[in-house]
Design a protein around this motif. Structure first.
Motif, PDB file in Angstrom:
ATOM      1  N   ALA A   1       3.412  -0.563   3.144  1.00 36.75           N
ATOM      2  CA  ALA A   1       2.925  -1.605   4.004  1.00 36.75           C
ATOM      3  C   ALA A   1       2.491  -2.752   3.219  1.00 36.75           C
ATOM      4  O   ALA A   1       1.795  -2.827   2.445  1.00 36.75           O
TER       5      ALA A   1
ATOM      6  N   ASP B   1       0.932  -0.908   0.201  1.00 38.35           N
ATOM      7  CA  ASP B   1      -0.088   0.071  -0.023  1.00 38.35           C
ATOM      8  C   ASP B   1       0.942   1.252  -0.072  1.00 38.35           C
ATOM      9  O   ASP B   1       1.640   1.590   1.023  1.00 38.35           O
TER      10      ASP B   1
ATOM     11  N   GLY C   1       0.107   4.217  -0.406  1.00 43.04           N
ATOM     12  CA  GLY C   1      -0.351   5.459   0.550  1.00 43.04           C
ATOM     13  C   GLY C   1      -0.163   5.341   2.247  1.00 43.04           C
ATOM     14  O   GLY C   1      -0.276   6.197   2.963  1.00 43.04           O
ATOM     15  N   ALA C   2       0.261   4.060   2.555  1.00 47.19           N
ATOM     16  CA  ALA C   2       0.535   3.712   3.886  1.00 47.19           C
ATOM     17  C   ALA C   2       1.930   3.411   4.084  1.00 47.19           C
ATOM     18  O   ALA C   2       2.541   2.474   4.694  1.00 47.19           O
TER      19      ALA C   2
END
Length: 271
Positions: free
Chosen positions: A219, A213, A215-216
């Motif tokens: 992760a 991910d 945007g994370a």
């Protein structure tokens, strides 16, 4: 009223002939039998498609979104570029690139360019001609990149160092690498970018499907396990109803002209 009803029936019939929207799909190659498979990126449903008809060993896949073409490199002991039929799995030869252990493959949709990277047999970074398969050397990289993907949101090329599992941005002019994510182990994997989720997907020889991910902080999540050895990965995004083919558009135009002519004749008789 009758003319309007006929018009709606004609338009409805023509639109019904237009293909339905296609779900976003991941394509990979199952190494045990050199066959193309698909994985629904939303439901993770796994579907075998069919045999490539050529050898594939640690190779790569890339989707040309501008021409709706799936490209493939054969990997070890197969130094050629192919197109692959997503309906049958059959591979069609484009031409030889002549590079030993070219494993990573990605298509840059902004610059209409196909890139390849070496793993194990070298650390070269190449451009590939989509018409002939010929490879043009760009640079020697500091690391060997086994999976390659194009991040269309950020207009950048991203590679994964198989084994270490680290993700790097790769400079398309110099081959220089910038660390994006200090990852965990992956075994001979294929990488693809999913712009609808801002994910990188990775499938590996150990039978795992991972998502990263972006945007994370990249992760990593294990999405599937126990798939068996796979390599090569390409993401094909969801699309709306296809644009009608020229024949369908022409037929619709003739139908509308005919309806208009019939309507004028009725009006003329009525007057």
């Amino acid at each position: 009223m009758r003319t309007g009803l006929i018009f709606l029936l004609v338009v409805g019939a023509l639109l019904a002939a237009v293909p339905e929207a296609r779900a976003d799909t991941l394509y990979a190659v199952r190494e045990s039998d050199n066959s193309l498979v698909s994985i629904d990126a939303g439901t993770l449903a796994y579907t075998p498609i069919g045999g490539l008809g050529v050898g594939f060993d640690f190779g790569g896949l890339a989707w040309n979104s501008n021409s709706s073409t799936l490209f493939m490199i054969g990997g070890r002991r197969n130094d050629s570029l192919y197109t692959v039929n997503t309906g049958t799995g059959a591979a069609t030869l484009v031409g030889s690139h002549g590079i030993n252990d070219l494993f990573g493959l990605a298509y840059d949709s902004v610059n209409n360019q196909l890139y390849g990277t070496q793993f194990s047999g070298g650390s070269g970074f190449y451009r590939l001609d989509m018409g002939t398969g010929a490879a043009t050397f760009v640079a020697t990289m500091g690391r060997q990149i086994g999976g390659l993907a194009y991040d269309s949101r950020n207009d950048r090329l991203v590679g994964i160092e198989d084994g270490a599992g680290d993700l790097f941005e790769i400079d398309r002019g110099t081959g220089a690498q910038t660390l994006l994510f200090d990852g965990a182990f992956v075994n001979d994997s294929g990488l693809a970018y999913d712009p609808s989720r801002d994910f990188f997907w990775d499938i590996d020889w150990n039978g795992n499907l991972y998502s990263y991910d972006q945007g994370a902080g990249f992760a990593r999540t294990t999405q599937l396990t126990g798939l068996g050895a796979h390599d090569g990965l390409a993401y094909v995004g969801a699309v709306g109803p296809a644009v009608p083919e020229p024949g369908s558009i022409a037929l619709l135009g003739l139908g509308l002209v005919g309806l208009g002519f019939a309507s004028r004749r009725r009006k003329a008789r009525a007057s």
